[in-house]
Design an enzyme around this catalytic site. Structure first.
Site, PDB file in Angstrom:
ATOM      1  N   ASP A  80     -12.895-114.885-118.120  1.00 32.31           N
ATOM      2  CA  ASP A  80     -12.761-116.354-117.386  1.00 32.31           C
ATOM      3  C   ASP A  80     -12.987-116.441-115.634  1.00 32.31           C
ATOM      4  O   ASP A  80     -12.962-115.397-115.184  1.00 32.31           O
ATOM      5  CB  ASP A  80     -11.852-118.031-117.890  1.00 32.31           C
ATOM      6  CG  ASP A  80     -10.301-116.336-117.345  1.00 32.31           C
ATOM      7  OD1 ASP A  80     -10.266-115.491-117.319  1.00 32.31           O
ATOM      8  OD2 ASP A  80      -9.372-116.522-118.147  1.00 32.31           O
ATOM      9  N   ASN A 121       2.219-118.334-122.220  1.00 31.55           N
ATOM     10  CA  ASN A 121       2.500-119.576-122.508  1.00 31.55           C
ATOM     11  C   ASN A 121       1.126-119.436-124.256  1.00 31.55           C
ATOM     12  O   ASN A 121       1.375-120.227-124.452  1.00 31.55           O
ATOM     13  CB  ASN A 121       2.142-120.761-121.994  1.00 31.55           C
ATOM     14  CG  ASN A 121       0.836-120.845-121.267  1.00 31.55           C
ATOM     15  OD1 ASN A 121      -0.254-119.150-121.556  1.00 31.55           O
ATOM     16  ND2 ASN A 121      -0.631-121.863-121.067  1.00 31.55           N
ATOM     17  N   HIS A 127      -1.513-118.287-123.945  1.00 30.31           N
ATOM     18  CA  HIS A 127      -3.350-118.418-123.845  1.00 30.31           C
ATOM     19  C   HIS A 127      -3.719-116.919-123.716  1.00 30.31           C
ATOM     20  O   HIS A 127      -3.115-116.219-123.853  1.00 30.31           O
ATOM     21  CB  HIS A 127      -3.464-119.324-122.204  1.00 30.31           C
ATOM     22  CG  HIS A 127      -3.325-118.789-121.074  1.00 30.31           C
ATOM     23  ND1 HIS A 127      -3.648-118.899-119.701  1.00 30.31           N
ATOM     24  CD2 HIS A 127      -3.354-116.993-120.938  1.00 30.31           C
ATOM     25  CE1 HIS A 127      -2.795-117.581-118.671  1.00 30.31           C
ATOM     26  NE2 HIS A 127      -2.660-116.648-119.704  1.00 30.31           N
ATOM     27  N   GLU A 187      -5.637-122.730-123.010  1.00 30.06           N
ATOM     28  CA  GLU A 187      -4.161-122.858-122.544  1.00 30.06           C
ATOM     29  C   GLU A 187      -3.655-123.530-124.016  1.00 30.06           C
ATOM     30  O   GLU A 187      -4.499-124.220-125.064  1.00 30.06           O
ATOM     31  CB  GLU A 187      -3.987-123.858-121.885  1.00 30.06           C
ATOM     32  CG  GLU A 187      -4.410-122.997-120.164  1.00 30.06           C
ATOM     33  CD  GLU A 187      -3.809-122.841-120.233  1.00 30.06           C
ATOM     34  OE1 GLU A 187      -2.606-121.378-120.301  1.00 30.06           O
ATOM     35  OE2 GLU A 187      -3.371-122.505-118.732  1.00 30.06           O
TER      36      GLU A 187
END
Ligand code: PGA
Length: 263
Positions: free
Chosen positions: A75, A150, A152, A157
């Site tokens: 990313d 979280n 991801h 996400e």
């Protein structure tokens, strides 16, 4: 190192993170020696740093050459000026690329490549091109992965679907909080990024996941035992044909097998 999982994601408990870093770096080095033109999926963040340190060492001692390898990072932020100190390109350059014999033109990130950012059409074109470049390179042989608090993976996400591909995403509040330190405050953290999709990651032939520290204990438990769903994208790793998760004692502290017995 002990196998501890009773989940469909093979999990190994290590006494120190260095132990896991060595195992994963050795595996990458063996892969590159057997297949010099290997395609490696790379990650940024605190998690992979020790693996990179080991790879740099292997290259410095000429044990392993990466000269014919290709890399694709998971990313990159959108809307940063080229060369921004918070970009993953700069981070990768400083942490790994500058210290290996990789060919610069074969180090790939999903980035706008100097184009003025903020143009949605450009970003979508870059995303599509990234997918086709991975495919044209023969697909990812091995992807290194951390897990966000979280759930991801990359910047996929919560809400990201199993069949998602490289695309533009909005970053979650927890992701931006975790990045705040490298940007000198949350308000400076970009709100958008480009990320490989969940399906892009799962297409990798091997996936090696690392999670260290008490702040990862809840997400390690959820990754292994929550229902497989977009609510926690890391659960999609379960069932991959060749995936392994390495955890230290702190990251494993919410797993029953570790809590109940002294494994
Ligand atoms: P970390 O981040 O390696 O900095 O813990 C992992 C992630 O958010 O994917």
């Amino acid at each position: 190192m002990k196998s501890i999982s009773n989940s469909s994601l093979p999990t190994f408990l290590v006494e120190t993170r260095e132990e896991a870093e060595r195992v994963v770096a050795d595996e990458i080095a063996s892969l590159v020696r057997a297949k010099p033109e290997a395609v490696l999926g790379l990650a940024t963040g605190n998690t992979p740093i020790g693996v990179y340190r080991e790879l740099i060492q292997k290259c410095a001692t000429r044990e392993t050459s990466f000269a014919r390898a290709t890399t694709f990072n998971l990313d990159e932020y959108l809307d940063l000026p080229p060369g921004h100190a918070g970009s993953f390109r700069v981070w990768m350059q400083r942490t790994l690329f500058a210290h290996l014999d990789l060919a610069p033109e074969r180090t790939n990130l999903p980035e706008l490549d100097g184009a003025v950012s903020g143009n949605a059409i450009d970003a979508h074109a870059v995303a599509a091109h990234y997918e086709s470049s991975i495919r044209a390179a023969g697909g990812l042989d091995l992807q290194i992965l951390g897990i966000g608090r979280n759930g991801h993976i990359g910047f996929n996400e919560p809400g990201s679907s199993r069949d998602s591909r490289t695309r533009v995403v909005q970053l979650h509040a927890t992701t931006r909080e975790d990045a705040a330190r490298s940007f000198g405050g949350i308000e400076a953290v970009p709100v958008r990024a480009l990320t490989m999709g969940v399906a892009t990651i799962l297409d990798a032939r091997r996936i090696r996941v690392l999670a260290f520290g008490a702040h990862k204990s809840a997400i390690v438990r959820r990754t292994l035992f929550d229902d497989v769903s977009s609510e926690c994208p890391s659960t999609f790793l379960r069932g991959h044909a060749d995936v392994a998760l390495y955890v230290d004692r702190e990251a494993a502290s919410e797993l029953d097998v570790v809590r109940r017995s002294r494994v």
